[in-house]
Scaffold this motif. Sequence first.
Motif, PDB file in Angstrom:
ATOM      1  N   PRO A   1      54.270  39.167  33.506  1.00 11.19           N
ATOM      2  CA  PRO A   1      53.741  40.519  33.749  1.00 11.19           C
ATOM      3  C   PRO A   1      54.711  41.414  34.509  1.00 11.19           C
ATOM      4  O   PRO A   1      54.790  42.620  34.256  1.00 11.19           O
ATOM      5  N   VAL A   2      55.481  40.831  35.433  1.00 15.63           N
ATOM      6  CA  VAL A   2      56.467  41.603  36.187  1.00 15.63           C
ATOM      7  C   VAL A   2      57.596  42.066  35.270  1.00 15.63           C
ATOM      8  O   VAL A   2      58.002  43.239  35.298  1.00 15.63           O
TER       9      VAL A   2
ATOM     10  N   ALA B   1      57.492  42.339  31.980  1.00 16.72           N
ATOM     11  CA  ALA B   1      56.970  43.275  30.987  1.00 16.72           C
ATOM     12  C   ALA B   1      56.844  44.675  31.559  1.00 16.72           C
ATOM     13  O   ALA B   1      57.136  45.674  30.876  1.00 16.72           O
ATOM     14  N   GLN B   2      56.447  44.770  32.809  1.00 20.81           N
ATOM     15  CA  GLN B   2      56.334  46.079  33.458  1.00 20.81           C
ATOM     16  C   GLN B   2      57.711  46.686  33.704  1.00 20.81           C
ATOM     17  O   GLN B   2      57.933  47.876  33.467  1.00 20.81           O
ATOM     18  N   ARG B   3      58.635  45.851  34.135  1.00 20.84           N
ATOM     19  CA  ARG B   3      59.967  46.358  34.476  1.00 20.84           C
ATOM     20  C   ARG B   3      60.715  46.823  33.236  1.00 20.84           C
ATOM     21  O   ARG B   3      61.396  47.859  33.251  1.00 20.84           O
ATOM     22  N   TRP B   4      60.590  46.084  32.135  1.00 19.95           N
ATOM     23  CA  TRP B   4      61.359  46.384  30.928  1.00 19.95           C
ATOM     24  C   TRP B   4      60.524  47.044  29.839  1.00 19.95           C
ATOM     25  O   TRP B   4      61.024  47.273  28.739  1.00 19.95           O
ATOM     26  N   HIS B   5      59.252  47.333  30.123  1.00 22.43           N
ATOM     27  CA  HIS B   5      58.351  47.989  29.164  1.00 22.43           C
ATOM     28  C   HIS B   5      58.287  47.197  27.850  1.00 22.43           C
ATOM     29  O   HIS B   5      58.507  47.729  26.760  1.00 22.43           O
TER      30      HIS B   5
ATOM     31  N   SER C   1      57.645  40.114  24.744  1.00 22.78           N
ATOM     32  CA  SER C   1      57.366  39.128  25.795  1.00 22.78           C
ATOM     33  C   SER C   1      57.365  37.719  25.212  1.00 22.78           C
ATOM     34  O   SER C   1      57.925  36.789  25.800  1.00 22.78           O
TER      35      SER C   1
ATOM     36  N   THR D   1      49.002  37.009  31.894  1.00 29.50           N
ATOM     37  CA  THR D   1      48.889  38.291  31.199  1.00 29.50           C
ATOM     38  C   THR D   1      47.472  38.500  30.677  1.00 29.50           C
ATOM     39  O   THR D   1      46.907  39.600  30.772  1.00 29.50           O
TER      40      THR D   1
ATOM     41  N   THR E   1      45.168  39.451  33.652  1.00 27.06           N
ATOM     42  CA  THR E   1      45.344  40.807  34.191  1.00 27.06           C
ATOM     43  C   THR E   1      44.906  41.873  33.186  1.00 27.06           C
ATOM     44  O   THR E   1      44.322  42.886  33.570  1.00 27.06           O
ATOM     45  N   ARG E   2      45.141  41.653  31.901  1.00 30.05           N
ATOM     46  CA  ARG E   2      44.840  42.685  30.906  1.00 30.05           C
ATOM     47  C   ARG E   2      43.381  42.640  30.450  1.00 30.05           C
ATOM     48  O   ARG E   2      42.713  43.673  30.386  1.00 30.05           O
TER      49      ARG E   2
ATOM     50  N   ASP F   1      43.976  40.953  39.516  1.00 29.10           N
ATOM     51  CA  ASP F   1      45.237  41.285  40.166  1.00 29.10           C
ATOM     52  C   ASP F   1      46.138  40.055  40.130  1.00 29.10           C
ATOM     53  O   ASP F   1      45.736  38.973  39.679  1.00 29.10           O
TER      54      ASP F   1
END
Length: 399
Positions: free
Chosen positions: A32-33, A35-39, A45, A227, A230-231, A236
């Motif tokens: 998740p980290v 995926a958020q950082r690299w969109h 993923s 993932t 969280t989704r 959290d």
Amino acid sequence: MLATGMKRFLFTAHAVFALVGIATTMLGPLLPVLAQRWHLTDRQSGMLFLVQFVGGFAGAIVSTRLARHFSLHIITRAGLLLTASGFLALATPWRGVATLGIAIYGIGIGLSTPSITAAVSEAVPDCRASMLNLLNFAWALGAIAAPNLILAALHHGFYQIPGMLILYAIVLIGSAFLIPRTTASAFPEEPPGSKLPPSTLRLIIACGILIFVYVGIENGVAGWLPTFATRVHAFDLQRGALLQDTFWATFLLGRFSAPTLLRIAGDRFLLTLSICVAAAGTIALLSLHGNACLFLSVAVVGLGCAAIFPTAIAILSHRLSGQSGSTLGFMFASAGLGAAVLPFAIGSLSSATQNLRLGMSLLLLAEVVLLIAHIVMSHIAAQTNPADTETADAVLAGD
């Protein structure tokens, strides 16, 4: 009583295997980290899992060749150093370099895992079962630690993840030079003229397919669970880490229970029961709602998955009876390939349908295939060798 040198070797091997457990399962809670950082899309993923475990597949194949020329501690050291190098690359901010790092540490894991397993197995042949179960216990402790390391790093700021990865790589480098020397070879050559009969070859192929599918399921659950939580369930990161800990804790409980169940029920029945329990947990995971149901479902999946790999290896090892050669190395390679394919397929289907729940439904399809592979393998084993429940306990070992 074990000699002091042997105690030191076993302690070091188990400590290092815990580090390998961290490395093997780190990508899931980290995803998740990243995926958020690299969109990243889910397909992108999933490609990261493909990169890691194709590397693991290559490393396991190479280990079967290196073991004919080098001692186990040399192969393990090389694997740990490669793993450390991969995590150093993963700590960089550049996506291409980090992806290369994932491939490199995958190769390192592929070298280290079969080498450490074989070293412990050969070091204490009189109590192989207990030592290999303890070795798997150490690996599972590492798997439980991985999401908590990510969580601890995030508590100190988003960009503290690279610092944690660098520190972990330094620990791996140090551990590489603590491995005691051993002259053992992981996969000795078979005696001249020892050709396996066709029925045994069919058993090896069936077992390889079973392991391919099973390890894909295990890594599909462990890799995508953070993932998914969280989704789909709006967890959290802290609660997601607790959910993944639940999977590995019940997985570990199931491994400890397996030897007792084997003595009562037999290896083939235990495999059938385990697959059905894992499938029931997967159905609940995909269909039920609510936090309590989610935790319970994950716990059931962990219990179901626990005994599948070691019991299948036990059946195969008993049939080979001293003629295994590099076969178990190729089983580790099959495991690595399965771990690459199914998590990637989950991500691809999720991206195509914009529905991660639907993507994870591939787990249930894989469990049906797993049950069929088990039935075929059991049929072949029954034709070539009568069931012997004691042998499964004798060689029970972790993946």
